[in-house]
Design a protein around this motif. Structure first.
Motif, PDB file in Angstrom:
ATOM      1  N   HIS A 248       0.707  -1.086  -0.035  1.00 42.19           N
ATOM      2  CA  HIS A 248      -0.011   0.029  -0.156  1.00 42.19           C
ATOM      3  C   HIS A 248       0.746   1.350  -0.056  1.00 42.19           C
ATOM      4  O   HIS A 248       2.216   1.201   0.657  1.00 42.19           O
ATOM      5  N   ASP A 271      -4.661   5.384  -1.271  1.00 42.41           N
ATOM      6  CA  ASP A 271      -4.323   4.855  -2.435  1.00 42.41           C
ATOM      7  C   ASP A 271      -5.513   3.977  -3.034  1.00 42.41           C
ATOM      8  O   ASP A 271      -5.693   3.354  -4.287  1.00 42.41           O
ATOM      9  N   ARG A 272      -6.832   3.770  -2.217  1.00 40.06           N
ATOM     10  CA  ARG A 272      -8.078   3.359  -2.903  1.00 40.06           C
ATOM     11  C   ARG A 272      -7.986   1.923  -3.294  1.00 40.06           C
ATOM     12  O   ARG A 272      -9.076   1.884  -4.049  1.00 40.06           O
ATOM     13  N   THR A 273      -7.374   1.180  -2.637  1.00 40.39           N
ATOM     14  CA  THR A 273      -7.316  -0.218  -3.136  1.00 40.39           C
ATOM     15  C   THR A 273      -7.551  -1.036  -1.703  1.00 40.39           C
ATOM     16  O   THR A 273      -7.283  -0.778  -0.689  1.00 40.39           O
ATOM     17  N   GLU A 287      -5.302  -7.254  -5.962  1.00 46.01           N
ATOM     18  CA  GLU A 287      -5.311  -5.739  -5.800  1.00 46.01           C
ATOM     19  C   GLU A 287      -6.675  -5.427  -6.210  1.00 46.01           C
ATOM     20  O   GLU A 287      -6.772  -5.646  -7.561  1.00 46.01           O
ATOM     21  N   GLU A 289      -9.292  -2.716  -7.469  1.00 44.25           N
ATOM     22  CA  GLU A 289      -9.333  -1.509  -7.858  1.00 44.25           C
ATOM     23  C   GLU A 289     -10.859  -1.094  -8.211  1.00 44.25           C
ATOM     24  O   GLU A 289     -11.423  -2.028  -8.657  1.00 44.25           O
TER      25      GLU A 289
END
Length: 368
Positions: A248, A271-273, A287, A289
């Motif tokens: 991250h 980081d929006r993940t 990951e 997204e």
């Protein structure tokens, strides 16, 4: 069920515009009591409890959306939860945590005295205990805070974990014999054996405060995420770090074990993940997204097949976990989503938002 409401004040300016409801939306519940701060679905899947910023705690029939009871208290609700037997429910306010009978709605206990207020409250899996964690002071985040354990029936305090600072997140081990406590400005995790006389054991390795922590379903492993941008898997007995989870690139918000305990997820609101890790090897497998805004509420489906993730604009995504694909988007909320939960059979997802609504969504991976 714990919200992550402390980060939402800064995000409130990101309020989204009105959108058409998703085709997956089955029902809209409007508590009409201000912003929805937290919610929880009962273990039998029949009832929903909703906590609001103006003090109301409302209980609904989940299948129909019918209001069963409005339990009012002064102040903002920060956490609501049913016990696993469906016999009691609680709501945390800054100055106290109230416990009601979940059928008669009679007030049974009012737990008071927490240093710097109450942020988190939770039942032990066996229903005997309640743990509460301090809010802390945003103006002075290094002020001492604490976690307390109370007898759920008598309201008597039975254990205390000190040496914490800022927001405190306690949780019970699956067998209800240990308490895990972490806080936002202290880099150690604390594990307390309930009923014993030993001081809490400290798990040391992070270099900055702990944003969130969790037990594995078998109680053998602890997961944590920190402001140092790493997650860590720990042996709960020895305190040894098993794996460091790196990747991250921004502030970490939440972590969670999968229902079978074989995998774990970590979510960064910067980081929006959300990343999915193999617990045995510590290797990243997926990951996830897809968010344009910062994730604010993330949860595994009880059947382990999916993760639901909602963001600061109120939009939700359902990720299928075999391949990490997006299988549904949930549009309808117009402000920050503060809390989500699944019905125990994974068929429905329930979300609450600062827009003052609760929405019930269908899970396309599970047939009705």
């Amino acid at each position: 069920m714990l919200t992550t409401w402390l980060v939402f004040t800064a995000l409130h300016a990101l309020q989204g515009t009105t959108v058409e409801p998703s085709r997956h939306c089955l029902r809209i519940i409007e508590p009409q009591c201000g912003k929805v701060k937290d919610l929880d679905v009962s273990a039998d899947g029949e009832r929903l409890v909703v906590g609001c910023d103006n003090g109301h705690v409302k209980v609904y029939d989940l299948a129909t959306g019918m209001l069963l009871r409005d339990l009012f208290g002064s102040g903002t609700v920060t956490d609501v939860e049913f016990d696993l037997r469906g016999e009691r429910l609680l709501a945390a306010y800054y100055d106290r945590t109230r416990i009601w009978n979940a059928r008669s709605f009679e007030l049974e206990q009012s737990l008071k005295g927490q240093r710097l207020g109450m942020l988190r409250a939770c039942f032990s899996p066996d229903g005997r205990w309640v743990a509460t964690g301090s809010c802390g002071s945003g103006a002075e985040p290094d002020q001492p805070t604490e976690a307390r354990v109370w007898n759920a029936s008598t309201g008597e305090q039975v254990a205390l974990v000190e040496d914490l600072a800022f927001r405190v997140l306690p949780s019970f081990s699956p067998e209800s014999t240990r308490l895990l406590a972490s806080s936002g400005n202290v880099p150690e995790l604390f594990v307390l054996e309930l009923g014993g006389k030993r001081a809490p054991r400290k798990l040391k390795a992070h270099s900055k405060g702990i944003a969130y922590s969790a037990w594995s379903p078998d109680g053998k492993t602890v997961l944590s995420v920190s402001s140092d941008l790493t997650g860590r898997l720990w042996n709960a007995e020895s305190g040894k770090v098993l794996h460091v989870l790196e990747g991250h690139t921004g502030y970490l918000l939440r972590c969670e074990f999968s229902p079978d305990g074989l995998e774990a997820s970590t979510t960064s609101w910067a980081d929006r993940t959300t990343r999915v890790w193999n617990v045995k090897s510590g290797k990243e497998r997926l990951e996830l997204e897809g968010h344009d805004e910062r994730p604010t509420a993330v949860h595994y489906a009880p059947d382990g097949r999916a993760i639901a993730s909602f963001d600061a604009a109120g939009r939700g995504i359902l990720f299928e976990l075999q391949r990490g694909k997006i299988v549904a988007r949930f549009d309808g909320h117009t402000d920050i989503t503060t809390a989500i939960d699944f019905r125990p059979d994974s068929k429905w997802i329930v979300s609450g938002s600062y827009d003052g609504t609760v929405r019930v969504w269908s899970n396309p991976l599970v047939k009705e």
